[in-house]
Design a protein around this motif. Structure first.
Motif, short mmCIF file in Angstrom:
data_model
loop_
_atom_site.label_atom_id
_atom_site.label_comp_id
_atom_site.label_asym_id
_atom_site.label_seq_id
_atom_site.Cartn_x
_atom_site.Cartn_y
_atom_site.Cartn_z
N GLY A 132 0.78 -1.24 0.00
CA GLY A 132 0.00 0.00 0.00
C GLY A 132 0.80 1.28 0.00
O GLY A 132 0.24 2.36 0.19
N LYS A 133 2.11 1.20 -0.26
CA LYS A 133 2.91 2.43 -0.26
C LYS A 133 2.47 3.38 -1.37
O LYS A 133 2.21 4.55 -1.13
CB LYS A 133 4.41 2.10 -0.46
CG LYS A 133 5.02 1.32 0.67
CD LYS A 133 6.50 1.06 0.43
CE LYS A 133 6.79 0.09 -0.70
NZ LYS A 133 6.29 -1.27 -0.50
N THR A 134 2.41 2.86 -2.59
CA THR A 134 2.02 3.74 -3.70
C THR A 134 0.60 4.24 -3.52
O THR A 134 0.31 5.43 -3.70
CB THR A 134 2.16 2.98 -5.04
OG1 THR A 134 3.52 2.60 -5.21
CG2 THR A 134 1.72 3.83 -6.22
N THR A 135 -0.30 3.34 -3.15
CA THR A 135 -1.69 3.73 -2.92
C THR A 135 -1.76 4.87 -1.91
O THR A 135 -2.40 5.90 -2.15
CB THR A 135 -2.48 2.51 -2.38
OG1 THR A 135 -2.33 1.42 -3.29
CG2 THR A 135 -3.95 2.84 -2.20
N ASN A 163 -5.40 2.70 4.95
CA ASN A 163 -4.62 3.63 4.14
C ASN A 163 -5.11 5.07 4.29
O ASN A 163 -4.31 6.01 4.36
CB ASN A 163 -4.67 3.22 2.66
CG ASN A 163 -3.99 1.89 2.40
OD1 ASN A 163 -3.22 1.41 3.22
ND2 ASN A 163 -4.29 1.27 1.27
N ARG A 187 -4.26 -0.78 -9.38
CA ARG A 187 -4.39 -1.04 -7.96
C ARG A 187 -5.85 -0.84 -7.59
O ARG A 187 -6.34 0.27 -7.55
CB ARG A 187 -3.51 -0.10 -7.15
CG ARG A 187 -2.01 -0.36 -7.38
CD ARG A 187 -1.21 0.86 -7.03
NE ARG A 187 0.23 0.66 -7.15
CZ ARG A 187 0.94 0.98 -8.23
NH1 ARG A 187 0.35 1.48 -9.29
NH2 ARG A 187 2.24 0.81 -8.23
N ASP A 216 -6.46 -5.44 -10.09
CA ASP A 216 -5.48 -5.24 -9.01
C ASP A 216 -4.19 -5.93 -9.42
O ASP A 216 -3.48 -6.52 -8.60
CB ASP A 216 -6.04 -5.83 -7.70
CG ASP A 216 -5.37 -5.23 -6.46
OD1 ASP A 216 -5.05 -4.02 -6.48
OD2 ASP A 216 -5.15 -5.97 -5.49
N ASN A 239 0.57 -5.81 -8.58
CA ASN A 239 1.52 -6.59 -7.79
C ASN A 239 0.74 -7.49 -6.86
O ASN A 239 -0.47 -7.31 -6.67
CB ASN A 239 2.41 -5.66 -6.98
CG ASN A 239 3.74 -6.31 -6.67
OD1 ASN A 239 3.93 -7.50 -6.95
ND2 ASN A 239 4.65 -5.56 -6.11
N LYS A 246 -5.32 -10.56 -10.49
CA LYS A 246 -4.22 -10.19 -9.59
C LYS A 246 -3.04 -11.15 -9.69
O LYS A 246 -3.21 -12.36 -9.79
CB LYS A 246 -4.73 -10.17 -8.15
CG LYS A 246 -3.73 -9.58 -7.17
CD LYS A 246 -4.41 -9.15 -5.89
CE LYS A 246 -3.39 -8.65 -4.89
NZ LYS A 246 -2.75 -7.40 -5.31
N ARG A 259 2.93 -8.24 -11.06
CA ARG A 259 3.24 -7.45 -12.24
C ARG A 259 2.79 -8.09 -13.54
O ARG A 259 1.64 -8.47 -13.67
CB ARG A 259 4.73 -7.12 -12.24
CG ARG A 259 5.10 -6.37 -10.97
CD ARG A 259 6.19 -5.38 -11.16
NE ARG A 259 6.15 -4.36 -10.14
CZ ARG A 259 6.67 -4.46 -8.92
NH1 ARG A 259 7.31 -5.54 -8.56
NH2 ARG A 259 6.56 -3.48 -8.05
N1 LIG Z 1 -3.20 -1.60 3.48
C1 LIG Z 1 -3.14 -2.58 2.58
N2 LIG Z 1 -3.16 -3.88 2.96
C2 LIG Z 1 -3.10 -4.86 2.06
N3 LIG Z 1 -3.05 -4.68 0.73
C3 LIG Z 1 -3.02 -3.41 0.27
C4 LIG Z 1 -3.06 -2.30 1.18
N4 LIG Z 1 -3.03 -1.16 0.44
C5 LIG Z 1 -2.95 -1.54 -0.85
N5 LIG Z 1 -2.95 -2.88 -0.97
C6 LIG Z 1 -2.82 -3.68 -2.20
O1 LIG Z 1 -1.44 -4.00 -2.36
C7 LIG Z 1 -1.08 -4.04 -3.75
C8 LIG Z 1 0.08 -3.13 -4.00
O2 LIG Z 1 -0.34 -1.80 -3.73
P1 LIG Z 1 0.68 -0.60 -3.83
O3 LIG Z 1 1.21 -0.56 -5.21
O4 LIG Z 1 0.03 0.60 -3.29
O5 LIG Z 1 1.78 -1.13 -2.81
P2 LIG Z 1 3.33 -0.83 -2.73
O6 LIG Z 1 3.67 -1.04 -1.29
O7 LIG Z 1 3.62 0.47 -3.32
O8 LIG Z 1 3.96 -1.98 -3.62
P3 LIG Z 1 5.47 -2.04 -4.24
O9 LIG Z 1 6.33 -2.58 -3.12
O10 LIG Z 1 5.32 -2.99 -5.39
O11 LIG Z 1 5.86 -0.66 -4.67
C9 LIG Z 1 -2.33 -3.65 -4.50
O12 LIG Z 1 -2.91 -4.83 -4.91
C10 LIG Z 1 -3.17 -2.93 -3.47
O13 LIG Z 1 -4.54 -3.01 -3.74
#
Ligand SMILES: Nc1ncnc2c1ncn2[C@@H]1O[C@H](COP(=O)(O)OP(=O)(O)OP(=O)(O)O)[C@@H](O)[C@H]1O
Ligand SMILES: [Mg+2]
Length: 467
Positions: free
Chosen positions: A113-116, A287, A319, A334, A337, A442, A445
Motif C-alpha cells: 500500500g505504499k504507492t496507494t 490507508n 491497484r 489489481d 503486484n 491479480k 506485475r
Molecule cells: N493496506 C493494505 N493492505 C493490504 N493490501 C493493500 C493495502 N493497500 C494496498 N494494498 C494492495 O497492495 C497491492 C500493492 O499496492 P501498492 O502498489 O500501493 O503497494 P506498494 O507497497 O507500493 O507496492 P510495491 O512494493 O510494489 O511498490 C495492491 O494490490 C493494493 O490493492
C-alpha cells in the motif's frame, strides 16, 4: 529542480567539470531518459549493460541539455564527471532538498500500500500547497532521487515512497531525502525471500522512523503490532492511527457498501466526522487513516479532511481499479503486484462486490516469497475457497499451489483450474463470463496484466486511475 550552476552541481556530487562552463545554470529537469530532455535539463548517463547512456549524450545536448553527468568523457560534450552516477543523483537530490527550507518531506514505507497511500497523501496535501507526489512507485535508489529532484522553490510537500529489500535500504533513502514525517503502514511478507523473517522486515522498515529528527513526526499503524512497536525507535513525536480504540486517529463503525467502499466515523483529538470513501476495499480504511493523520498534522481542519477523504480517487494504475463493462461484467484490476496480504485484501473486496453475483478470481504467481513460496500460495487458494469464490483461474505453473490450496478445502462449491498462461485465461474468460459476473485479476506485475487489459477493452474505469 531549483536552478543550480554546473559548479554547484559538481560540488554537490563531488564531480569534476570537463569542457563545461562552471557558471552555466541547470534550469530544467534532471533526466536519465534522453527522450525526456528539454531545454535547460541536466542529462544523467548511466553505463547500462544493454544501453549506455553516454551514447545518448550528444543527442541530449541537441535537445537542449546544458550538460551531461556521467562516468566517462564524451568528446564535445560538457560533462560533470563522477565515479558513480547513481550515487551522484542521490547527492544532487540531497543538495536540492537541503536548499528548500520551506519543504516538508513525507516518507512512507510498508509491505503493502505504499504507492496507494502516497497517492492518497498527495491528493490531500495538494489542497494545502504545491505537492510533488508523482504516480507510480519510484521507491528505489534511482526513482527516489529522481522524484525528489522534481521539487522546486514553490514545492511545499514532497511525498516519497521508500522501498526496501533489505536492512539499510530505507536508511540510505533517508540519507538522500530525510523525512520530517515518516509513515509506516504495515509489516507483511513481501520480499520475505530476501529478508528471511518478518522481524527483519520490521527492522528494515523501522529505519524510516529512526531517520526522523526529534521535532519530526512518526505516523504508525496502531493495528499492526510490529509497526506500533517502532514508537520506541524514534525520538520524534508519535501519532498512532488505526481501529485500535486507543489510536489517536481512528475509524469507528466501519461499514462496507455493495461496491466494497467503506464508510466510517473518523475520530481525532479535535473531534469526529463521518467519512464515506469512494475507494474500493476494506484495506483503504487503514490507508486513508494514515493519510488523514498526515493531513491533520499539516493543518487540515477536520471537516475539510472528512470531505477530502470522500473525494480521494485512484492515481496509479492497476491497484484496486474497479470498472463495469458495457456487458454487465464488473472487473477489479489489481494486477500491479501481489503478496499474501494484498491477495487477501483483494479477495475480500471481491467477496464484498460479488455478494449475490458470480465471482471469478484470476490469480497469478506471487514473486519473492522465498521459502514461504509454497505455503504463501496455498493459503491464498485456501482463502479464495473459504470466501466462496465461484471460479478460480490460476495462471502459470509456478502459481499451482494456489490451485492446490483451493481444491483442498472440503465442501467448497467453486471450481478451480490451473492454466498454462495468460492467453489461456483470457480464452476461458471469453467463453465463460456472463452479465453480472465480478472478476478479480491479480498477480505479480506482468504475470496477469494481459488478462486485465483484455478485460478492459470497451470499459471505463470507475475510479479513474491515470498512470
Ligand atoms: N493496506 C493494505 N493492505 C493490504 N493490501 C493493500 C493495502 N493497500 C494496498 N494494498 C494492495 O497492495 C497491492 C500493492 O499496492 P501498492 O502498489 O500501493 O503497494 P506498494 O507497497 O507500493 O507496492 P510495491 O512494493 O510494489 O511498490 C495492491 O494490490 C493494493 O490493492
Ligand atoms: Mg509502490
Amino acid at each position: 529542480m531549483i536552478a543550480l550552476t554546473l559548479a554547484e552541481v559538481a560540488a554537490a556530487v563531488d564531480g569534476r567539470l570537463v569542457a563545461a562552463d562552471p557558471a552555466v545554470t541547470v534550469t530544467g529537469t534532471v533526466e536519465f531518459d534522453s527522450r525526456k530532455v528539454a531545454p535547460g535539463a541536466l542529462f544523467v548517463a548511466f553505463p547500462g549493460e544493454k544501453v549506455d547512456g553516454h551514447d545518448y549524450a550528444a543527442g541530449a545536448m541537441e535537445s537542449g541539455a546544458v550538460a551531461v553527468l556521467g562516468t566517462r568523457e564524451v568528446p564535445g560534450v560538457p560533462m560533470v564527471l563522477v565515479d558513480d552516477a547513481l550515487t551522484a543523483m542521490g547527492r544532487l537530490a540531497r543538495a536540492v532538498v537541503d536548499r528548500l527550507p520551506g519543504l516538508t518531506v513525507v516518507g512512507l514505507t510498508g509491505s503493502s500500500g505504499k504507492t496507494t497511500t502516497k497517492d492518497l497523501i498527495g491528493q490531500l496535501t495538494v489542497r494545502l500547497g504545491t505537492t510533488v507526489a508523482p504516480p507510480g512507485s519510484f521507491n528505489n535508489e534511482l526513482g527516489h532521487p529522481y522524484t525528489a529532484l522534481q521539487a522546486g522553490p514553490d514545492t511545499r510537500y514532497l511525498v516519497l515512497e521508500k522501498g526496501s529489500r533489505g536492512v539499510g535500504h530505507v536508511r540510505y533513502l533517508c540519507e538522500i531525502v530525510p523525512p520530517r514525517i515518516s509513515v509506516v503502514l504495515n509489516v507483511g511478507t513481501s520480499h520475505i525471500g530476501e529478508f528471511g523473517s518478518q522481524e527483519t522486515i520490521a527492522l528494515a522498515k523501522g529505519e524510516l522512523v529512526e531517520a526522523l529528527p526529534s521535532d519530526g513526526l512518526a505516523v504508525l499503524n496502531a493495528d499492526d503490532p510490529r509497526v506500533d512497536a517502532m514508537a520506541s525507535r524514534t525520538s520524534a513525536r508519535v501519532v498512532r492511527y488505526g481501529e485500535a480504540p486507543d489510536a489517536d486517529v481512528r475509524a469507528e463503525d466501519v461499514t462496507l457498501d455493495d461496491r466494497g467502499r467503506a464508510s466510517y466515523t473518523l475520530v481525532t483529538p479535535e473531534g469526529s466526522a463521518p467519512v464515506r470513501l469512494g475507494l474500493t476495499g476494506r484495506h483503504q480504511v487503514s490507508n486513508t487513516l494514515a493519510a488523514a493523520a498526515v493531513a491533520r498534522e499539516l493543518g487540515m481542519p477536520l471537516a475539510e479532511l472528512a470531505t477530502a477523504l470522500g473525494e480521494l480517487g485512484l492515481v496509479s494504475t492497476r491497484r484496486m481499479d474497479v470498472f463495469d463493462r458495457p456487458d454487465g461484467v464488473t472487473v477489479i484490476d489489481d494486477s500491479y503486484n501481489a503478496n499474501p496480504a494484498s491477495m487477501s485484501a483483494a479477495l475480500k473486496a471481491l467477496a464484498t462486490l460479488g455478494r449475490g453475483r458470480r465471482t471469478v478470481a484470476v490469480l497469478g504467481y506471487m514473486a519473492e516469497l522465498g521459502p514461504f513460496e509454497r505455503d504463501g500460495h496455498a493459503e491464498v487458494g485456501q482463502l479464495a475457497a473459504e470466501l466462496g469464490v465461484d471460479r478460480l483461474l490460476v495462471v502459470g505453473e509456478p502459481a499451482a499451489p494456489i490451485h492446490e490450496g483451493a481444491t483442498a478445502v472440503a465442501n467448497w462449491g467453486g471450481e478451480s483450474v490451473l492454466l498454462t498462461d495468460q492467453a489461456a485465461a483470457v480464452e476461458v474468460l471469453r467463453g465463460e463470463l456472463r452479465p453480472g459476473d465480478v472478476v478479480l485479476v491479480k498477480g505479480s506485475r506482468y504475470r496477469t496484466w494481459e488478462v486485465a487489459d483484455a478485460l478492459r477493452a470497451d470499459a471505463t474505469s470507475e475510479n479513474g486511475a491515470t498512470a
